[in-house]
Design a protein around this motif. Structure first.
Motif, PDB file in Angstrom:
ATOM      1  N   HIS A  69      -5.716   8.056 -15.458  1.00 31.84           N
ATOM      2  CA  HIS A  69      -4.201   7.813 -15.733  1.00 31.84           C
ATOM      3  C   HIS A  69      -3.232   8.417 -14.986  1.00 31.84           C
ATOM      4  N   ALA A  70      -3.713   9.321 -14.153  1.00 32.38           N
ATOM      5  CA  ALA A  70      -2.758  10.409 -13.509  1.00 32.38           C
ATOM      6  C   ALA A  70      -1.305   9.547 -13.068  1.00 32.38           C
ATOM      7  N   VAL A  71      -0.421  10.507 -13.043  1.00 34.39           N
ATOM      8  CA  VAL A  71       0.984  10.075 -12.340  1.00 34.39           C
ATOM      9  C   VAL A  71       0.916  11.003 -11.162  1.00 34.39           C
ATOM     10  N   LEU A  72       1.110  10.232 -10.113  1.00 33.44           N
ATOM     11  CA  LEU A  72       1.006  10.839  -8.875  1.00 33.44           C
ATOM     12  C   LEU A  72       2.708  10.648  -8.382  1.00 33.44           C
ATOM     13  N   GLY A  73       3.033  11.741  -7.838  1.00 32.32           N
ATOM     14  CA  GLY A  73       4.401  11.741  -7.286  1.00 32.32           C
ATOM     15  C   GLY A  73       4.299  11.598  -5.720  1.00 32.32           C
ATOM     16  N   LEU A  74       4.770  10.654  -5.112  1.00 27.15           N
ATOM     17  CA  LEU A  74       4.432  10.312  -3.687  1.00 27.15           C
ATOM     18  C   LEU A  74       5.577  10.362  -2.919  1.00 27.15           C
ATOM     19  N   ALA A  75       5.449  10.387  -1.544  1.00 26.93           N
ATOM     20  CA  ALA A  75       6.451  10.753  -0.548  1.00 26.93           C
ATOM     21  C   ALA A  75       6.252   9.587   0.784  1.00 26.93           C
ATOM     22  N   THR A  76       7.413   9.596   1.299  1.00 24.20           N
ATOM     23  CA  THR A  76       7.622   8.777   2.480  1.00 24.20           C
ATOM     24  C   THR A  76       7.748   9.712   3.685  1.00 24.20           C
ATOM     25  N   GLY A  77       7.805   9.125   4.690  1.00 24.72           N
ATOM     26  CA  GLY A  77       7.801   9.900   6.262  1.00 24.72           C
ATOM     27  C   GLY A  77       6.628   9.591   6.959  1.00 24.72           C
ATOM     28  N   SER A  78       6.297  10.162   8.208  1.00 24.04           N
ATOM     29  CA  SER A  78       5.353   9.947   8.984  1.00 24.04           C
ATOM     30  C   SER A  78       4.022  10.560   8.498  1.00 24.04           C
ATOM     31  N   THR A  79       4.410  12.213   8.003  1.00 22.42           N
ATOM     32  CA  THR A  79       3.333  12.905   7.691  1.00 22.42           C
ATOM     33  C   THR A  79       2.359  12.106   6.691  1.00 22.42           C
ATOM     34  N   PRO A  80       2.629  11.628   5.651  1.00 20.01           N
ATOM     35  CA  PRO A  80       1.822  11.142   4.622  1.00 20.01           C
ATOM     36  C   PRO A  80       0.892   9.724   5.114  1.00 20.01           C
ATOM     37  N   ILE A  81       1.352   9.235   6.229  1.00 15.39           N
ATOM     38  CA  ILE A  81       0.749   7.892   6.627  1.00 15.39           C
ATOM     39  C   ILE A  81      -0.751   7.855   6.570  1.00 15.39           C
ATOM     40  N   GLY A  82      -1.418   9.249   7.238  1.00 19.23           N
ATOM     41  CA  GLY A  82      -2.697   9.186   7.543  1.00 19.23           C
ATOM     42  C   GLY A  82      -3.384   9.478   6.154  1.00 19.23           C
ATOM     43  N   THR A  83      -2.756  10.085   5.309  1.00 22.90           N
ATOM     44  CA  THR A  83      -3.177  10.255   3.804  1.00 22.90           C
ATOM     45  C   THR A  83      -3.538   9.092   3.330  1.00 22.90           C
ATOM     46  N   TYR A  84      -2.435   8.308   3.299  1.00 21.55           N
ATOM     47  CA  TYR A  84      -2.544   7.074   2.737  1.00 21.55           C
ATOM     48  C   TYR A  84      -3.616   5.939   3.155  1.00 21.55           C
ATOM     49  N   LYS A  85      -3.531   6.050   4.624  1.00 22.31           N
ATOM     50  CA  LYS A  85      -4.679   5.365   5.117  1.00 22.31           C
ATOM     51  C   LYS A  85      -5.974   5.736   4.698  1.00 22.31           C
ATOM     52  N   GLN A  86      -6.127   7.008   4.507  1.00 23.29           N
ATOM     53  CA  GLN A  86      -7.708   7.625   4.127  1.00 23.29           C
ATOM     54  C   GLN A  86      -7.997   7.064   2.677  1.00 23.29           C
ATOM     55  N   LEU A  87      -6.798   7.148   1.719  1.00 20.33           N
ATOM     56  CA  LEU A  87      -6.968   6.714   0.246  1.00 20.33           C
ATOM     57  C   LEU A  87      -7.290   5.266   0.174  1.00 20.33           C
ATOM     58  N   ILE A  88      -6.929   4.572   1.094  1.00 14.94           N
ATOM     59  CA  ILE A  88      -7.053   2.868   1.066  1.00 14.94           C
ATOM     60  C   ILE A  88      -8.283   2.780   1.623  1.00 14.94           C
ATOM     61  N   GLU A  89      -8.902   3.712   2.744  1.00 14.37           N
ATOM     62  CA  GLU A  89     -10.184   3.487   2.910  1.00 14.37           C
ATOM     63  C   GLU A  89     -11.323   3.810   1.702  1.00 14.37           C
ATOM     64  N   TRP A  90     -10.914   4.961   1.270  1.00 10.51           N
ATOM     65  CA  TRP A  90     -12.017   5.387   0.246  1.00 10.51           C
ATOM     66  C   TRP A  90     -11.975   4.123  -1.033  1.00 10.51           C
ATOM     67  N   TYR A  91     -10.709   3.606  -1.377  1.00 16.18           N
ATOM     68  CA  TYR A  91     -10.432   2.485  -2.299  1.00 16.18           C
ATOM     69  C   TYR A  91     -11.416   1.374  -1.737  1.00 16.18           C
ATOM     70  N   LYS A  92     -11.061   1.182  -0.691  1.00 13.94           N
ATOM     71  CA  LYS A  92     -11.981  -0.005  -0.159  1.00 13.94           C
ATOM     72  C   LYS A  92     -13.659   0.010  -0.185  1.00 13.94           C
ATOM     73  N   LYS A  93     -14.099   1.112   0.003  1.00 14.91           N
ATOM     74  CA  LYS A  93     -15.420   1.813  -0.274  1.00 14.91           C
ATOM     75  C   LYS A  93     -15.729   1.707  -1.650  1.00 14.91           C
ATOM     76  N   GLY A  94     -14.821   1.654  -2.798  1.00 16.27           N
ATOM     77  CA  GLY A  94     -15.164   1.517  -4.194  1.00 16.27           C
ATOM     78  C   GLY A  94     -15.323   3.150  -4.475  1.00 16.27           C
ATOM     79  N   ASP A  95     -14.565   3.945  -3.766  1.00 13.02           N
ATOM     80  CA  ASP A  95     -14.623   5.498  -4.380  1.00 13.02           C
ATOM     81  C   ASP A  95     -13.620   5.803  -5.360  1.00 13.02           C
ATOM     82  N   ILE A  96     -12.378   5.078  -5.171  1.00 13.83           N
ATOM     83  CA  ILE A  96     -11.409   5.535  -5.991  1.00 13.83           C
ATOM     84  C   ILE A  96     -10.743   4.430  -6.779  1.00 13.83           C
ATOM     85  N   ASP A  97     -10.283   4.492  -8.006  1.00  7.06           N
ATOM     86  CA  ASP A  97      -9.751   3.478  -8.701  1.00  7.06           C
ATOM     87  C   ASP A  97      -8.488   3.699  -9.096  1.00  7.06           C
ATOM     88  N   PHE A  98      -7.288   2.920  -8.595  1.00  9.35           N
ATOM     89  CA  PHE A  98      -5.893   3.350  -9.049  1.00  9.35           C
ATOM     90  C   PHE A  98      -5.483   2.481 -10.342  1.00  9.35           C
TER      91      PHE A  98
END
Ligand code: PGA
Length: 236
Positions: free
Chosen positions: A29-58
């Motif tokens: 139940h963490a509170v994540l502070g998130l950011a926009t811009g071009s830099t975090p896009i790859g980070t978000y893509k990676q999180l999505i991939e791991w979510y789809k594999k079942g590795d992270i539950d948001f």
């Protein structure tokens, strides 16, 4: 402060996603502070991939974004709400009602700033805040020269920020001139900070921010005083 040099942008993105993912695994139940811009896009893509594999539950995570342009509705493609929905939220199982971005079209923007501060308190503070850095050293939209002790407030964007962000708009005249941003004080209150910087053009400002004098003329320099700062860079 921990400084990690990534091999390339993919490596930076994976490392940043690993830090965020560890936070969510350790505290669902963490509170994540998130950011926009071009830099975090790859980070978000990676999180999505791991979510789809079942590795992270948001499902129990809450998120609080740093900033939003004044005058843009959430369905405007240039708004930060839209960016977050498109680049992360709609691809994972986070409850959209638990994702917070300042309201850029609030009738009373000052009141919106107070509401946002109260919200950060209500959710128990931010566990892990992701940050990018502007060429002028800004974090969120905290431009050089502003006081370090501010919480959420309205800012006039600096010329270099307007120019840097013009790439996302049809013309530079379309870039909003004001934004609502979490202040430096709000950012410094996060329990952990994760700063990511990518590209040769960020090297000089990152070095100034991390190793130079702490001064409001380089807003990110205050991060040197944070007790739990991780920096991931790739200057290739
Ligand atoms: P960028 O922006 O990730 O698009 O370089 C960073 C920032 O201005 O905070």
């Amino acid at each position: 402060m921990r400084v990690i040099e990534a091999k390339d942008y993919a490596d930076l993105s994976r490392k940043a996603a690993n830090v965020i993912s560890a936070q969510v695994i350790l505290k669902p139940h963490a509170v994540l502070g998130l950011a926009t811009g071009s830099t975090p896009i790859g980070t978000y893509k990676q999180l999505i991939e791991w979510y789809k594999k079942g590795d992270i539950d948001f499902s129990a995570v809450k998120s609080i974004n740093l900033d939003e342009y004044v005058g843009l509705m959430g369905d405007n493609e240039q708004s930060y709400r839209y960016f977050m929905n498109e680049n992360l939220f709609r691809h994972i199982n986070i409850n959209l009602e638990h994702t917070y971005v300042p309201n850029g079209v609030a009738a009373d923007p000052e009141e919106e700033c107070r509401r946002y501060d109260a919200l950060i308190e209500e959710v128990g503070g931010i566990d892990l805040q992701l940050l990018g850095i502007g060429h002028n050293g800004h974090i969120g939209f905290n431009e050089p020269g502003q006081a370090f002790e501010k919480t959420t407030h309205i800012v006039k964007l600096g010329e270099s920020t307007i120019q840097a962000n013009a790439r996302f708009f049809e013309s530079i005249d379309d870039v909003p001139r004001q934004a609502i941003t979490m202040g430096i004080k709000s950012i410094m209150q996060a329990k952990k900070l994760l700063l990511i910087a990518n590209g040769p053009d960020k090297k000089e400002i990152v070095e100034k921010a991390l190793y130079g004098p702490v001064t409001p003329s380089v807003p990110a320099s205050i991060l040197q005083f944070h007790p739990n700062l991780t920096v991931i860079t790739c200057f290739e």
